[in-house]
Design a protein around this motif. Sequence first.
Motif, mmCIF file in Angstrom:
data_model
loop_
_atom_site.group_PDB
_atom_site.id
_atom_site.type_symbol
_atom_site.label_atom_id
_atom_site.label_comp_id
_atom_site.label_asym_id
_atom_site.label_seq_id
_atom_site.Cartn_x
_atom_site.Cartn_y
_atom_site.Cartn_z
ATOM 1 N N ASP A 13 0.838 -1.203 0.000
ATOM 2 C CA ASP A 13 0.000 0.000 0.000
ATOM 3 C C ASP A 13 0.875 1.255 0.000
ATOM 4 N N GLY A 14 0.445 2.244 -0.758
ATOM 5 C CA GLY A 14 1.095 3.555 -0.719
ATOM 6 C C GLY A 14 2.438 3.654 -1.421
ATOM 7 N N THR A 15 2.854 2.629 -2.134
ATOM 8 C CA THR A 15 4.145 2.685 -2.834
ATOM 9 C C THR A 15 4.071 3.691 -3.989
ATOM 10 N N ILE A 16 5.095 4.505 -4.110
ATOM 11 C CA ILE A 16 5.127 5.465 -5.224
ATOM 12 C C ILE A 16 6.294 5.128 -6.133
ATOM 13 N N ILE A 17 5.999 4.847 -7.387
ATOM 14 C CA ILE A 17 7.055 4.573 -8.354
ATOM 15 C C ILE A 17 6.829 5.490 -9.552
ATOM 16 N N LYS A 18 7.748 6.442 -9.716
ATOM 17 C CA LYS A 18 7.631 7.374 -10.834
ATOM 18 C C LYS A 18 8.949 7.381 -11.575
ATOM 19 N N PRO A 19 8.924 7.725 -12.870
ATOM 20 C CA PRO A 19 10.182 7.755 -13.609
ATOM 21 C C PRO A 19 11.095 8.831 -13.036
ATOM 22 N N GLY A 20 12.400 8.548 -13.069
ATOM 23 C CA GLY A 20 13.361 9.479 -12.482
ATOM 24 C C GLY A 20 13.612 10.679 -13.380
ATOM 25 N N GLU A 21 14.833 11.194 -13.297
ATOM 26 C CA GLU A 21 15.240 12.392 -14.030
ATOM 27 C C GLU A 21 14.931 12.265 -15.519
ATOM 28 N N SER A 22 15.510 11.204 -16.130
ATOM 29 C CA SER A 22 15.234 11.007 -17.547
ATOM 30 C C SER A 22 13.914 10.261 -17.644
ATOM 31 N N ALA A 23 12.949 10.931 -18.251
ATOM 32 C CA ALA A 23 11.578 10.411 -18.262
ATOM 33 C C ALA A 23 11.454 9.088 -19.004
ATOM 34 N N ASN A 24 12.526 8.695 -19.695
ATOM 35 C CA ASN A 24 12.446 7.466 -20.458
ATOM 36 C C ASN A 24 12.737 6.216 -19.642
ATOM 37 N N ASP A 25 13.204 6.437 -18.421
ATOM 38 C CA ASP A 25 13.543 5.278 -17.598
ATOM 39 C C ASP A 25 12.306 4.479 -17.214
ATOM 40 N N ILE A 26 12.393 3.186 -17.457
ATOM 41 C CA ILE A 26 11.301 2.311 -17.075
ATOM 42 C C ILE A 26 11.747 1.556 -15.827
ATOM 43 N N THR A 27 10.932 1.616 -14.781
ATOM 44 C CA THR A 27 11.288 0.912 -13.555
ATOM 45 C C THR A 27 10.821 -0.527 -13.652
ATOM 46 N N LEU A 28 11.739 -1.437 -13.375
ATOM 47 C CA LEU A 28 11.346 -2.839 -13.293
ATOM 48 C C LEU A 28 11.064 -3.135 -11.830
ATOM 49 N N VAL A 29 9.792 -3.387 -11.526
ATOM 50 C CA VAL A 29 9.410 -3.604 -10.133
ATOM 51 C C VAL A 29 9.429 -5.101 -9.838
ATOM 52 N N SER A 30 10.389 -5.491 -9.002
ATOM 53 C CA SER A 30 10.502 -6.910 -8.638
ATOM 54 C C SER A 30 10.486 -6.994 -7.119
ATOM 55 N N GLU A 31 10.585 -8.206 -6.603
ATOM 56 C CA GLU A 31 10.650 -8.402 -5.152
ATOM 57 C C GLU A 31 11.785 -7.556 -4.567
ATOM 58 N N GLU A 32 12.924 -7.538 -5.310
ATOM 59 C CA GLU A 32 14.099 -6.814 -4.817
ATOM 60 C C GLU A 32 13.838 -5.310 -4.766
ATOM 61 N N THR A 33 13.215 -4.773 -5.838
ATOM 62 C CA THR A 33 12.915 -3.340 -5.864
ATOM 63 C C THR A 33 12.060 -2.978 -4.662
ATOM 64 N N ILE A 34 11.062 -3.811 -4.396
ATOM 65 C CA ILE A 34 10.159 -3.544 -3.273
ATOM 66 C C ILE A 34 10.948 -3.571 -1.970
ATOM 67 N N GLY A 35 11.846 -4.558 -1.850
ATOM 68 C CA GLY A 35 12.679 -4.671 -0.652
ATOM 69 C C GLY A 35 13.509 -3.418 -0.440
ATOM 70 N N GLU A 36 14.119 -2.930 -1.540
ATOM 71 C CA GLU A 36 14.953 -1.723 -1.448
ATOM 72 C C GLU A 36 14.123 -0.512 -1.041
ATOM 73 N N LEU A 37 12.939 -0.371 -1.660
ATOM 74 C CA LEU A 37 12.071 0.759 -1.346
ATOM 75 C C LEU A 37 11.706 0.772 0.131
ATOM 76 N N GLN A 38 11.497 -0.446 0.647
ATOM 77 C CA GLN A 38 11.059 -0.527 2.042
ATOM 78 C C GLN A 38 12.186 -0.247 3.016
ATOM 79 N N SER A 39 13.419 -0.620 2.617
ATOM 80 C CA SER A 39 14.535 -0.405 3.537
ATOM 81 C C SER A 39 14.977 1.056 3.541
ATOM 82 N N ASN A 40 14.587 1.809 2.500
ATOM 83 C CA ASN A 40 14.977 3.229 2.464
ATOM 84 C C ASN A 40 14.095 4.080 3.368
#
Lengths: 342, 382
Positions: B355-382
């Motif tokens: 719930d409440g996760t925010i995933i938006k493209p970074g500086e270069s708008a062309n970046d596509i985020t690949l959301v995996s278990e690891e990405t979620i883990g990193e987001l949560q530890s930050n």
Amino acid sequence: MNKQLLGVIDATTVHDDLHELSIHRSVAAIPFGGRYRLIDFILSNMVNSGIQSVAIFPKFQYRSLMDHLGSGRNWDLNRKRDGLFFFPAPNLDKHYTGIGTLDHFADNIDFFERSTQEYALIANSYTVFNMDFQPLLDWHIKSGCDITEVQKEGKSLGIYLVKKTLLMDLITTRSETGYSNMRDVATDLDSQFHLCYYNFEGYASMVDTIGNYFRTSMDLMKPEVWKELFPKDRPILTKVKDEPPTRYDVDASVRNSMVANGGMIEGTVENSIIARGVKIGKGTVIRNCIIMQKTQIKENCLLDSVIVDKDARIEAGTVITAPADSPTVIRKGSVQGVGSSS
Amino acid sequence: MQKKKCVAMLLAGGKGSRLHSLTKNLAKPAVPFGGKYRIIDFPLSNCTNSGIHTVGVLTQYQPLLLNSYIGIGSAWDLDRKDGGVTVLPPYAESSEVKWYSGTASAIFQNLNYLDQYNPEYVLILSGDHIYKMNYELMLNYHIEKRADVTISVIEVPWEETNRFGIMNTDADLRITEFEEKPDVAKNNLASMGIYIFKWSVLREYLIRDDQNSDSSHDFGKDIIPLLIQENMNLFAYPFKGYWKDVGTVQSLWEANMDLLDKDCELNLFDHSWRIYSVNPNQPPQYICPEGEVSESLVNEGCKIEGEVSRTVVFQGVTVKKGAVVKETVIMPDAVIGHNCVIEKAIVSPGVYVPDGTIIKPGESANDITLVSEETIGELQSN
């Protein structure tokens, strides 16, 4: 695995009140829920309960039913041993009433003789429910019943469990006993058999009128009903089609609706069931409707409380509305709107 | 065994390392695409639609899912009494275990598979591309040209020629030169990695290639250049239509977005050239009273309670209340939690986005985020 149980589906039923949906097809084959046919529920329940041998007894208009079931592959019933059997009535003049007509079974008595299963589950083809028959069988055996009728809140669900040998006795002695179907057997107050009633507590709806069909369809949008009918571990199986995912256009607006694959939606859809491969044009509003397979509804139409059967075409600008308690049915393959006669 | 005119060999062992975690547990051809398909559905459906009913699928990297997905080929109507689909993994011989070291070695090690059919032609395909193509037309062209090898080519933008194998041809489309990723290209006809060989020629060159210890056993690097050098008859077959290598997260995302374009050349709704797939048999999608879907593709078994736009949603996905998903690919059985905001991403299969996760493209708008278990883990530890 439930090798003890033989599945028997009576698909002979004709409901006059479902006439508009069953002109071209038997009740068992009436489309339901966007991608299913009514028979899918009982058939999937049998398969999910481990039943490996299912006999279907149809009578009228069973072409679409046969096409739907095919070899039984979608239900994993294309087996070398047992599997799916089809026993159309050899004589259309014979009048069948009730569920589980013994006359019809008598014409195929050798099937029952050959089957190795100890018990037979005889069921109608038009109940929308998700039920595991294993607890029913356990209860039937434990209670020492001869015949068990499945009921919901005291009302028969048209499902009977009986030992196969007893079923064969009932078939062969039908002229002496006067029993013509399983319902007669289960409701005989002077019965010599130990009759039992098993209460099914889940959602179940026998679809026998247009009103009932409509209400049962709309029930699918209730989360609690949805959950009961479509649990992941007991899926309702059906004939699969290789349709792509449904495409929603920029202008599409869809709320509280069930939508099957292969659709192209450009208009507004609310409280409706949209089957596979349906096209809904720009500016069109569909409310409280059931739209069946491959029907095309062009631009700027308004449909409220309408059941549109398969392959129909609704021309641009057509308005069809009906009271919520008595939906209008547009027949299979018909063309409605500008220039049409109806 | 009945003699087959043309047998297809589908190279499906690719690792697809530029797809990162998407290919951690599965081979690239098994990567989900287009709301219900896997990449391999495209070449397999093309085979069955082109009347080629004998297909060898060569697997190596992470084959478990791919093997069970292909099964006996019934999804593509390739369960045949004679021929049909055969999965061909690398195997051990009495002396050694032979891994497929290159595309040519993979075919070489299955010469006995081809020998048993003794076809006239062999079609070599890869399981990495999204396209619809009638291989029968290419075969007719091959026969008409009396070619030893026909290579399907597509015009690519001149500025991208350095990413492809470029075919230089004469006016009659006979291939005179092959340049792998040239800095300065003379031509913009890129090889699509689709070859039709005369079986006798393929057999001979594969045996010779195997004996050459300097060879990397690759069609593009070794076999094709040698055929040109020895003046064999190689022809380019120009293909027009949608074709996309979905080898990177970016290109996979782009190809999915292409499908949202109503006029996309890759028309999935064309019943005359269906793309077949293993159907999940799930109930229809349910768009809840609070849900909102526009410009999207949505598959069976989904429950949409949030807002979804310009998004491809695979089977069994849940988008919970308050979530806003834009320009995203949500792979099978993923769950997007309440009030998430997700833009320009690929959500991996089965991932639970809290719930409440925010995933938006970074500086270069062309970046596509690949959301995996690891990405979620990193987001949560930050």
